[in-house]
Design an enzyme around this catalytic site. Structure first.
Site, PDB file in Angstrom:
ATOM      1  N   LYS A  92       0.848  -1.200   0.000  1.00 36.54           N
ATOM      2  CA  LYS A  92       0.000   0.000   0.000  1.00 36.54           C
ATOM      3  C   LYS A  92       0.881   1.246   0.000  1.00 36.54           C
ATOM      4  CE  LYS A  92      -3.308   2.597   2.913  1.00 36.54           C
ATOM      5  NZ  LYS A  92      -4.156   2.604   4.115  1.00 36.54           N
TER       6      LYS A  92
ATOM      7  N   ASP B 167      -2.487  10.180   3.852  1.00 37.24           N
ATOM      8  CA  ASP B 167      -3.898   9.817   4.000  1.00 37.24           C
ATOM      9  C   ASP B 167      -4.606  10.808   4.916  1.00 37.24           C
ATOM     10  OD1 ASP B 167      -6.365   8.643   4.202  1.00 37.24           O
ATOM     11  OD2 ASP B 167      -5.696   6.939   5.431  1.00 37.24           O
TER      12      ASP B 167
ATOM     13  N   LYS C 269     -10.097  12.899   8.302  1.00 37.99           N
ATOM     14  CA  LYS C 269      -9.657  12.462   9.629  1.00 37.99           C
ATOM     15  C   LYS C 269      -9.601  13.650  10.578  1.00 37.99           C
ATOM     16  CE  LYS C 269      -6.562   8.702   8.168  1.00 37.99           C
ATOM     17  NZ  LYS C 269      -7.282   7.614   8.838  1.00 37.99           N
TER      18      LYS C 269
ATOM     19  N   ASP D  32       1.525   6.152   5.773  1.00 40.41           N
ATOM     20  CA  ASP D  32       0.545   5.260   5.144  1.00 40.41           C
ATOM     21  C   ASP D  32       1.084   4.608   3.864  1.00 40.41           C
ATOM     22  OD1 ASP D  32      -1.877   4.056   5.601  1.00 40.41           O
ATOM     23  OD2 ASP D  32      -3.043   5.527   4.478  1.00 40.41           O
TER      24      ASP D  32
ATOM     25  N   ASP E 157     -12.229   7.241   3.731  1.00 41.73           N
ATOM     26  CA  ASP E 157     -11.015   6.984   4.514  1.00 41.73           C
ATOM     27  C   ASP E 157     -10.632   5.497   4.482  1.00 41.73           C
ATOM     28  OD1 ASP E 157      -8.852   7.567   6.048  1.00 41.73           O
ATOM     29  OD2 ASP E 157      -9.968   7.823   7.941  1.00 41.73           O
TER      30      ASP E 157
ATOM     31  N   GLU F  90      -9.524   3.820   2.121  1.00 44.54           N
ATOM     32  CA  GLU F  90      -8.988   3.928   0.764  1.00 44.54           C
ATOM     33  C   GLU F  90      -7.938   2.873   0.444  1.00 44.54           C
ATOM     34  OE1 GLU F  90      -7.696   5.447   3.253  1.00 44.54           O
ATOM     35  OE2 GLU F  90      -5.571   5.078   2.886  1.00 44.54           O
TER      36      GLU F  90
ATOM     37  N   ARG G  47      -7.848  -0.347   0.890  1.00 48.25           N
ATOM     38  CA  ARG G  47      -8.417  -1.518   0.213  1.00 48.25           C
ATOM     39  C   ARG G  47      -8.817  -1.182  -1.226  1.00 48.25           C
ATOM     40  NH1 ARG G  47     -12.891  -1.880   4.897  1.00 48.25           N
ATOM     41  NH2 ARG G  47     -11.191  -0.826   5.988  1.00 48.25           N
TER      42      ARG G  47
HETATM   43  N1  BES Z   1      -4.345   4.387   6.929  1.00 50.82           N
HETATM   44  C1  BES Z   1      -5.530   4.196   7.677  1.00 50.82           C
HETATM   45  C2  BES Z   1      -5.362   3.165   8.787  1.00 50.82           C
HETATM   46  C3  BES Z   1      -4.591   3.610   9.989  1.00 50.82           C
HETATM   47  C4  BES Z   1      -5.139   4.511  10.879  1.00 50.82           C
HETATM   48  C5  BES Z   1      -3.372   3.070  10.252  1.00 50.82           C
HETATM   49  C6  BES Z   1      -4.431   4.877  12.010  1.00 50.82           C
HETATM   50  C7  BES Z   1      -2.663   3.416  11.386  1.00 50.82           C
HETATM   51  C8  BES Z   1      -3.192   4.323  12.262  1.00 50.82           C
HETATM   52  C9  BES Z   1      -6.653   3.690   6.767  1.00 50.82           C
HETATM   53  O1  BES Z   1      -6.640   4.201   5.486  1.00 50.82           O
HETATM   54  C10 BES Z   1      -7.927   4.140   7.399  1.00 50.82           C
HETATM   55  O2  BES Z   1      -8.140   5.298   7.497  1.00 50.82           O
HETATM   56  N2  BES Z   1      -8.736   3.185   7.820  1.00 50.82           N
HETATM   57  C11 BES Z   1      -9.968   3.470   8.468  1.00 50.82           C
HETATM   58  C12 BES Z   1     -10.986   2.492   7.975  1.00 50.82           C
HETATM   59  C13 BES Z   1     -12.382   2.809   8.448  1.00 50.82           C
HETATM   60  C14 BES Z   1     -12.880   4.073   7.794  1.00 50.82           C
HETATM   61  C15 BES Z   1     -13.261   1.637   8.115  1.00 50.82           C
HETATM   62  C16 BES Z   1      -9.750   3.349   9.966  1.00 50.82           C
HETATM   63  O3  BES Z   1      -9.040   2.428  10.381  1.00 50.82           O
HETATM   64  O4  BES Z   1     -10.238   4.177  10.695  1.00 50.82           O
HETATM   65 ZN    ZN Z   2      -4.849   4.769   4.756  1.00 52.46          ZN
HETATM   66 MN    MN Z   3      -7.665   6.074   5.360  1.00 53.34          MN
END
Ligand code: BES
Ligand code: ZN
Ligand code: MN
Length: 492
Positions: free
Chosen positions: A261, A266, A273, A284, A343, A345, A347
């Site tokens: 990835k 992000d 966020k 990220d 968010d 994204e 996947r």
């Molecule tokens: N890059 C983030 C995941 C992440 C967040 C990694 C904090 C490490 C620390 C990912 O893109 C994301 O934002 N995931 C969301 C998914 C949710 C919207 C289903 C998350 O984990 O909040």
């Molecule tokens: Zn992310």
């Molecule tokens: Mn994200």
């Protein structure tokens, strides 16, 4: 950091300091290799109790006639002294040495080998940790930290010299790969862009004789990666789809495909966020960085195995033209996705890379991603999460994780979780609600990985550290490298 293996006896090698381990019974482990005079001199010092008893405690003393300086370092009970303890004390003495004004370190390595620690593994861990501990963030501060260049003489007189040499080779290749991963992660997102990652990929390919192909936005459109491109829409930074092919294995050997990835920042997109700690979303691209690190490692080792790296890379930002909650996008596989949260994204970019991987008729595919905050809730910062559609592959990764001491844990990927991704409007939604967030993210990816054996590594908790030690960890380069080393040895 430079290493040499020396097979002369301890007293015949000149150095600025020698490191000698002392157990919990105040015994110098290598006492039989030291002269009577040195033993007498050092036991006097140990008897003063200035060397504390906890594991890793150290004491630097000015030497007798033979040694300029001696660092005594506590191993604790030898029965309990394992590879984890070895890494810990290596880290400690490395930090002590780096503060002394020293050029040449004599490190007799046999003192650290026992029934838990083989000559190969022991040497590998020592070398890996010495390089790891001497890592300096390639910072953009105008006053640079002074660089110390230390030469470490690994002294070894035993019969397992072949294993020691292999340990040195593996340890330095893995640590140098991980250091590249750390450098990329630590760079700011205005420098480490998708274009920058593509340049790094080209450099690695050039250095190690690999093939690389970088797809720009137009070419990604031609590939019909509609899901990946939907994420890139909100950014003015050009998206890249990066491929690297390392093919030193047999011609007809199916490749192992690594997918990383590469979200270089992000912000969450329109589902933005919260602003606190948002800077950490520069990490990220940790999956991409670790795949590049692994390519460097296997390139340096000239590992006889076919490996392909695939990196979808872009930014996730809000914009007037950005992807919106409710949008439905069509992935390269043809499956449609209702985007309920922009968010989620990672996947969306990975699924198209997983479909692209089919072109290689892969032996197996492993994706690496800082995918979910939920993974951090589940496992904290200690273990990488392993998900797989093929249990033996998860077991093999877990075994590689155990050997390399790069912790990972096998998580479930049961069908029962799949309905959480149901959508009334498209083939699936891109989120599955709060329960089991890291599992439903893996379930989403599984829908694009049906044609081969596949594992997904969620490194959201392990790729970097926050707080005062903020920085990339270089994980899971050790685990994946070990997995590939094991595989290449099987194929011999
Ligand atoms: N890059 C983030 C995941 C992440 C967040 C990694 C904090 C490490 C620390 C990912 O893109 C994301 O934002 N995931 C969301 C998914 C949710 C919207 C289903 C998350 O984990 O909040
Ligand atoms: Zn992310
Ligand atoms: Mn994200």
């Amino acid at each position: 950091m430079k290493f040499n293996i020396k097979s002369d006896s301890i007293h015949d090698i000149s150095a600025d300091i020698i490191i000698l381990a002392v157990d919990d019974k105040n015994q110098i482990i290598l006492k039989s290799k030291l002269s009577v005079a040195s033993n007498a001199f050092l036991s006097n010092i140990i008897n003063t109790n200035d060397l504390k008893s906890e594991v890793g405690a150290s004491l630097v003393v000015h030497g007798d006639k033979t040694f300029k300086r001696v660092m005594l370092v506590r191993t604790g009970s030898l029965k309990l002294f394992n590879a984890e303890a070895l890494i810990k004390i290596t880290n400690i003495f490395s930090n002590v040495i780096s503060k002394l004004n020293i050029k040449k370190v004599l490190l007799p390595i046999e003192q650290f080998f026992n029934e838990h620690i083989s000559a190969h593994a022991g040497t590998e861990f020592i070398v890996r940790e010495l390089i790891n501990a001497s890592y300096i963030i390639n910072s953009l501060k105008t006053t640079k930290a002074p660089t110390v260049s230390i030469q470490t003489l690994l002294q070894y007189e035993g019969s397992a010299i072949k294993e020691v040499k292999l340990g040195l080779t593996h340890g330095s290749a893995v640590a140098e790969g991980a250091n590249l991963t750390k450098d990329l992660g630590n760079l700011p997102p205005n420098i480490c862009t998708p274009t920058y990652l593509a340049t790094v990929a080209k450099d690695i390919a050039k250095q190690y004789g690999m093939k690389t192909k970088i797809f720009d936005k137009k070419q990604i459109e031609q590939l019909r990666m509609g899901s990946f491109l939907s994420v890139a829409k909100g950014s003015r930074e050009a998206p890249k789809f990066i491929t690297i092919e390392h093919s030193l294995g047999l011609k007809k050997q199916k490749p192992i495909v690594l997918v990383g990835k590469g979200i270089t920042f992000d912000a969450g997109g329109i589902s933005i966020k919260p602003s606190s700690d948002m800077d950490e979303m520069k990490y990220d691209m940790g999956g991409a960085a670790s795949v590049l690190g692994v390519m460097k490692t296997i390139g340096a080792l000239k590992l006889p195995i076919n490996v392909v790296a695939l990196i979808p890379s872009c930014e996730n930002l809000p914009d007037g033209l950005a992807l919106k909650p409710g949008d439905i996008v069509t992935s390269m596989s043809g499956q449609t996705i209702e985007v309920l949260n922009t968010d989620a994204e990672g996947r969306l970019i990975l699924c198209d890379a997983l479909t692209y991987a089919e072109r290689y008729n892969p032996e197996l595919v492993i994706d690496v991603a800082t995918l979910t905050g939920a993974c951090v809730i589940a496992l904290g910062h200690h273990a990488t999460a392993i998900f797989s559609n093929h249990d033996p592959l998860a077991d093999e990764l877990k075994a590689a994780s155990n050997i390399s001491l790069d912790k990972a844990w096998h998580m479930p990927l049961w069908e029962e979780y799949q309905p959480q991704l149901n959508s009334n409007f498209a083939d699936m939604a891109n989120i599955g609600g709060r329960p089991a967030g890291s599992i439903t993210a893996a379930c989403f990816l599984a829908r694009f990985a049906k044609k081969y054996h596949w594992a997904h590594l969620d490194i959201a908790g392990t790729a970097w550290k926050s707080g005062k030690d903020k920085g990339s960890t270089g994980r899971p380069v050790p685990m994946i490298s070990q997995f590939l080393i094991n595989r290449s040895e099987l194929k011999k």
